[in-house]
Design an enzyme around this catalytic site. Structure first.
Site, PDB file in Angstrom:
ATOM      1  N   LYS A 157       0.843  -1.200   0.000  1.00  0.00           N
ATOM      2  CA  LYS A 157       0.000   0.000   0.000  1.00  0.00           C
ATOM      3  C   LYS A 157       0.882   1.256   0.000  1.00  0.00           C
ATOM      4  O   LYS A 157       2.088   1.171   0.262  1.00  0.00           O
ATOM      5  CB  LYS A 157      -0.908  -0.021   1.232  1.00  0.00           C
ATOM      6  CG  LYS A 157      -0.164   0.008   2.555  1.00  0.00           C
ATOM      7  CD  LYS A 157      -1.068  -0.382   3.726  1.00  0.00           C
ATOM      8  CE  LYS A 157      -0.298  -0.336   5.046  1.00  0.00           C
ATOM      9  NZ  LYS A 157      -1.086  -0.907   6.154  1.00  0.00           N
ATOM     10  N   TYR A 184      15.626  29.838   8.149  1.00  0.00           N
ATOM     11  CA  TYR A 184      14.397  30.519   8.571  1.00  0.00           C
ATOM     12  C   TYR A 184      14.302  30.604  10.087  1.00  0.00           C
ATOM     13  O   TYR A 184      14.619  29.632  10.774  1.00  0.00           O
ATOM     14  CB  TYR A 184      13.168  29.772   8.061  1.00  0.00           C
ATOM     15  CG  TYR A 184      12.900  29.957   6.595  1.00  0.00           C
ATOM     16  CD1 TYR A 184      12.751  31.234   6.049  1.00  0.00           C
ATOM     17  CD2 TYR A 184      12.784  28.859   5.756  1.00  0.00           C
ATOM     18  CE1 TYR A 184      12.493  31.395   4.691  1.00  0.00           C
ATOM     19  CE2 TYR A 184      12.527  29.011   4.406  1.00  0.00           C
ATOM     20  CZ  TYR A 184      12.386  30.287   3.871  1.00  0.00           C
ATOM     21  OH  TYR A 184      12.132  30.437   2.543  1.00  0.00           O
TER      22      TYR A 184
HETATM   23  C1  PLP Z   1      -0.278  -1.895   6.819  1.00  0.00           C
HETATM   24  C2  PLP Z   1      -0.802  -3.217   7.209  1.00  0.00           C
HETATM   25  C3  PLP Z   1       0.060  -4.315   7.335  1.00  0.00           C
HETATM   26  C4  PLP Z   1       1.565  -4.195   7.269  1.00  0.00           C
HETATM   27  O1  PLP Z   1       2.061  -3.676   8.498  1.00  0.00           O
HETATM   28  P1  PLP Z   1       3.611  -3.492   8.777  1.00  0.00           P
HETATM   29  O2  PLP Z   1       3.666  -3.040  10.189  1.00  0.00           O
HETATM   30  O3  PLP Z   1       4.115  -2.451   7.828  1.00  0.00           O
HETATM   31  O4  PLP Z   1       4.284  -4.788   8.557  1.00  0.00           O
HETATM   32  C5  PLP Z   1      -0.519  -5.564   7.545  1.00  0.00           C
HETATM   33  N1  PLP Z   1      -1.865  -5.704   7.663  1.00  0.00           N
HETATM   34  C6  PLP Z   1      -2.706  -4.666   7.593  1.00  0.00           C
HETATM   35  C7  PLP Z   1      -4.170  -4.890   7.741  1.00  0.00           C
HETATM   36  C8  PLP Z   1      -2.205  -3.381   7.378  1.00  0.00           C
HETATM   37  O5  PLP Z   1      -3.050  -2.338   7.319  1.00  0.00           O
END
Ligand code: PLP
Length: 377
Positions: A56, A274
């Site tokens: 994702k 800044y």
């Molecule tokens: C993002 C996510 C993962 C992966 O989690 P990590 O901590 O990056 O390994 C697995 N399952 C679900 C449902 C997620 O939303």
């Protein structure tokens, strides 16, 4: 103070050598071979399970188009995304290579054409979605998400009981039962056990055609009882530490190389950047580097966050601005020149994130779009 002229002006410039001259644009270097070796490390840690991959958010900012086929090459057959659009990208990236892609965010009938066109499997998050899928597309494979205690998505306890009692369309092509841990990065948190017990009770009902998937990166580290049939790591694949308080067995596979644009010598009393939030108290050599928060180096990384030049630490001075960061070269051993790459992330990913009051996930997914992206195989 010595006058420092850029090295470029001392070189002979011709059109023939111009492409070998230092480049001012920042580069993002993603090491796909390291992602593959992290994948294999996960496989070795859980030899009885299949290793899926969460890709994702553009594969945690690293580029799904390149990362997805690299993971498929390493043997991955189960991909997970949050959004259907991310699934489309993953499917395109696979270029016909066979793999299942699951969409965490549920079954939404409006997305049915896209799910079909790209062969994406929705993750059912409540009984209503199960009924809708049953009514509209029983032949479309899916997963069912049982909430075991994080209370974000998935069937709640009452719906879980109803589902397991068969109060539901049984014609669905369920490929996976999934659940998600709330505290996997804290091995001693009691909720881990509670969730494990609840999901184990669900998994007992799974027919042999249904694979059970529970462990994200942190969950893999909790040990074999958390592994089930398919692991679902994201962060570990990209080298973030699943549990920041323990050394991580995974290699960070991304670094930023941002060239020095200018080197300056400050006198005591000279401020920088800044807000003039930092002021030299001794003669200080600084480098102004071509990266900033537009590239994902959060403003909170400023003042004390660490960068590297040729492996030596060069602390960030003052504020991070949109396109520029100043670093301290006073303790740097050696000659630095405009064009030399200052490195961010790499092994400093987790320390920099914690300096910024953030987590490595946040730094990764905010990596900017204007890098010259380089993929190493
Ligand atoms: C993002 C996510 C993962 C992966 O989690 P990590 O901590 O990056 O390994 C697995 N399952 C679900 C449902 C997620 O939303």
């Amino acid at each position: 103070m010595p006058v420092r002229s850029s090295t470029i002006s001392r070189r002979v410039l011709t059109n023939r050598n111009i492409d070998r001259l230092p480049q001012p644009a920042p580069r993002l270097i993603v090491d796909l071979a390291k992602i593959q070796s992290n994948y294999k490390k996960l496989q070795a840690m859980a030899p009885q399970s299949a290793v899926g991959a969460v890709v994702k958010a553009n594969a945690y900012g690293l580029g799904a188009t390149e990362v997805v086929p690299a993971l498929a090459d390493a043997g991955c057959k189960h991909f997970y995304v949050a959004h259907t659009s991310e699934g489309e990208e993953a499917r395109r990236a696979l270029k016909g290579v066979d793999a299942e892609i699951f969409v965490f965010n549920g079954f939404w009938p409006a997305e049915l054409p896209a799910l079909r066109a790209f062969e994406l499997f929705p993750v059912i998050n409540d009984l209503g979605q199960a009924q809708q899928l049953d009514a509209l597309a029983q032949d479309l494979p899916c997963a069912v998400h049982f909430d075991s205690g994080i209370n974000r998505l998935g069937l709640d306890a009452r719906e879980t009981a109803a589902y397991l009692d068969g109060e539901l369309p049984s014609r669905l092509q369920v490929r996976q039962y999934i659940s998600h841990l709330a505290c996997a990065d804290e091995p001693d948190h009691p909720l881990n056990r509670t969730q494990l017990e609840r999901f184990s009770a669900v998994a007992e009902h799974a027919e042999s055609t249904i694979r059970c998937s529970f462990a994200n990166s942190g969950g893999v580290m909790l040990g074999p009882s958390y592994h089930f049939d398919v692991l679902r790591p994201g962060l570990a694949l990209y080298g973030g530490a699943p549990n920041p308080s323990q050394p991580s067995p995974f290699k960070v596979c991304v670094k930023i190389e941002a060239p020095i644009l200018q080197i300056r010598d400050l006198q005591p009393g000279d401020p920088i950047g800044y807000g003039a939030t930092w002021t030299a108290t001794r003669p200080t050599r600084t480098a102004t580097v071509a990266a900033g928060y537009a590239d994902g180096i959060l403003r909170a990384c400023g003042e004390g966050g660490m960068a590297r030049l040729n492996g030596q630490p060069v602390p960030i001075l003052g504020r991070v601005s949109m396109d520029l960061i100043s670093v301290d070269l006073s303790d740097y051993v050696g000659e630095a020149h405009p064009g030399d790459p200052v490195c961010f992330l790499g092994d400093d990913l987790d320390p920099l994130a914690s300096h910024a009051g953030a987590v490595s996930y946040e730094l990764l997914v905010r990596l900017g779009l204007r890098f010259n992206r380089v993929y190493r195989r």
